[in-house]
Design an enzyme around this catalytic site. Structure first.
Site, mmCIF file in Angstrom:
data_model
loop_
_atom_site.group_PDB
_atom_site.id
_atom_site.type_symbol
_atom_site.label_atom_id
_atom_site.label_comp_id
_atom_site.label_asym_id
_atom_site.label_seq_id
_atom_site.Cartn_x
_atom_site.Cartn_y
_atom_site.Cartn_z
ATOM 1 N N THR A 72 -45.587 -19.985 -52.944
ATOM 2 C CA THR A 72 -45.138 -19.236 -51.765
ATOM 3 C C THR A 72 -46.348 -19.046 -50.844
ATOM 4 O O THR A 72 -46.626 -19.889 -50.008
ATOM 5 C CB THR A 72 -44.476 -17.905 -52.151
ATOM 6 O OG1 THR A 72 -45.327 -17.182 -53.044
ATOM 7 C CG2 THR A 72 -43.133 -18.144 -52.819
ATOM 8 N N THR A 121 -47.587 -13.014 -65.218
ATOM 9 C CA THR A 121 -48.037 -13.139 -63.837
ATOM 10 C C THR A 121 -46.832 -13.391 -62.963
ATOM 11 O O THR A 121 -45.702 -13.270 -63.419
ATOM 12 C CB THR A 121 -49.067 -14.262 -63.720
ATOM 13 O OG1 THR A 121 -49.550 -14.284 -62.387
ATOM 14 C CG2 THR A 121 -48.465 -15.598 -64.074
#
Length: 404
Positions: A152, A189
């Site tokens: 992203t 994560t």
């Protein structure tokens, strides 16, 4: 095209695990944003998920499906499918149904994952149209393209690989991850996917992954924000001719070390690619009463915006570090036993400014790209290390413009 992080090598393919990508146009046109990972029937799967109370719909569904011998993972970037209520859950389940129908499996064997903007509904029609393309492109060599598809705000792909000898054969461990902001994991994560050809029971794989994650992904922070979508998955295809791995053996320990090294490399890559980051900062707390105290002190320093902006400016304003230690909640802390170093430069000795410290020596360390902050509490024998990065102007810009 995004580049590899310095020192990062091309990943080894994993027998029995294939990856395919497609362009669904979820975030923008012209980029891969949909990933499918496929493993063999009988493979083992382990996974850890965010502890954020507002966990995303795909996290809820993936947790439900984890016990059903998963064979497929489906991942989209550009839309988190979080904060989307019952419709979000229905969309995540429909994604699993669609993939299972195309692949010839059961929807419960599919784990869905999403990353991107929170609070927007998943464009299910675009995702479903792209799934056949992703399945058609399945390839054991597809790790790098997969790593790009899940990005992203990342600026670099994040990949790591190890091969280890086991009983005359070779085991492979390869992983990819995405993450650059909203990084303060409480399980893993942002997203990390690891694969191996090992033969190992799912329960043993789960406990192994939990230990590795706790020492790696749970020891990094960019901005102190735990995502709604965090997940870390480890697939073991069982395709290696090496013997089945059993806890308590040297072979099992060697495999766990390989998984740990892959997780550690990916975790460091996330911090190095932190949004707007210019420096990697390792905060090591020594002689703490226990590991929890050491990690708490390290994270308190790492989360301080004042500390992080000082590092960006290369300003050795060590009072900010001292203040962070003092508010970390150590019971009955004897400040006269605390010492602090910047790299090899001692800045605090027994609770006050070190006699030989100079601003010039501190500034020289702060100007480096990779910095060690060492804190000695003088309370016990526990040591923990947390990785973080600085806060730059670009961190504010990236997050202010995230949806524009």
């Amino acid at each position: 095209m995004t580049a590899l992080l310095p020192g990062m090598c091309q990943p080894f393919p994993v027998p029995g695990i294939r990856l395919g990508v497609a362009q669904a146009g979820i975030k923008r046109q012209g980029r891969d944003d949909l990933l499918v990972i496929e493993t063999q029937a009988g493979a083992s799967c382990a996974a850890l998920f965010t502890r954020n109370a507002f966990c995303a719909a795909p996290v809820i569904v993936a947790r439900e499906h984890l016990a059903s011998a998963p064979r497929w993972l489906v991942v989209n970037s550009g839309n988190a499918n979080a904060g989307t209520g019952e419709r979000g859950l229905a969309d995540a389940r429909q994604t699993c149904e669609c993939l299972a129908g195309l692949a010839g499996g059961d929807a419960r064997q599919v784990l869905p994952f999403s990353t991107g903007v929170i609070g927007e509904y998943l464009p299910l029609d675009r995702l479903e149209r792209a799934l056949p393309e992703a399945l058609a492109s399945l390839d054991e060599e597809g790790w790098e393209r997969a790593a790009r598809a899940i990005m992203t705000t990342d600026t670099r792909v994040k990949m790591a690989s190890r091969r280890i000898p086991v009983a005359g054969d070779t085991l492979t461990v390869t992983g990819i991850a995405k993450g650059a902001g909203m990084i303060h994991p409480d399980m893993a994560t942002m997203l990390a996917f690891l694969g191996s050809d090992a033969r190992i029971d799912a329960a043993d794989l789960q406990s192994l992954l939990a230990r590795c994650v706790d020492r790696t992904f749970n020891c990094i922070t960019v901005d102190g924000d735990t995502s709604t979508n965090d997940a870390c998955v480890l697939l073991a295809s069982g395709m290696s001719p090496a013997p089945r791995l059993v806890p308590g053996t040297a072979e099992f320990a060697g495999f766990e070390q390989a998984v740990f090294e892959v997780c550690a490399e990916l975790a460091e890559a996330i911090v190095r690619d932190g949004e707007g980051a210019t420096k990697l900062i390792r905060i090591r707390v020594e002689q703490a009463a226990d590991g929890g105290e050491a990690r708490t002190v390290a994270k308190t320093i790492a989360h301080s915006p004042l500390v992080k902006t000082a590092f960006f400016a290369s300003d050795p304003n060590w009072g900010r570090i001292l203040a962070a230690i003092g508010r970390a909640g150590c019971q009955h802390l004897d400040i006269n036993r605390v010492s602090i170093w910047l790299g090899s430069v001692q800045i605090v000795d027994q609770g006050s400014r070190a006699a030989g410290y100079t601003e010039a020596s501190g500034a020289a360390v702060m100007a480096q790209d990779d910095i060690l902050v060492r804190v000695v509490l003088g309370r016990g024998s526990a040591t923990e290390t947390v990785l973080t990065c600085d806060f730059s102007y670009d961190y504010v810009r990236i997050n202010a413009e995230y949806r524009t």
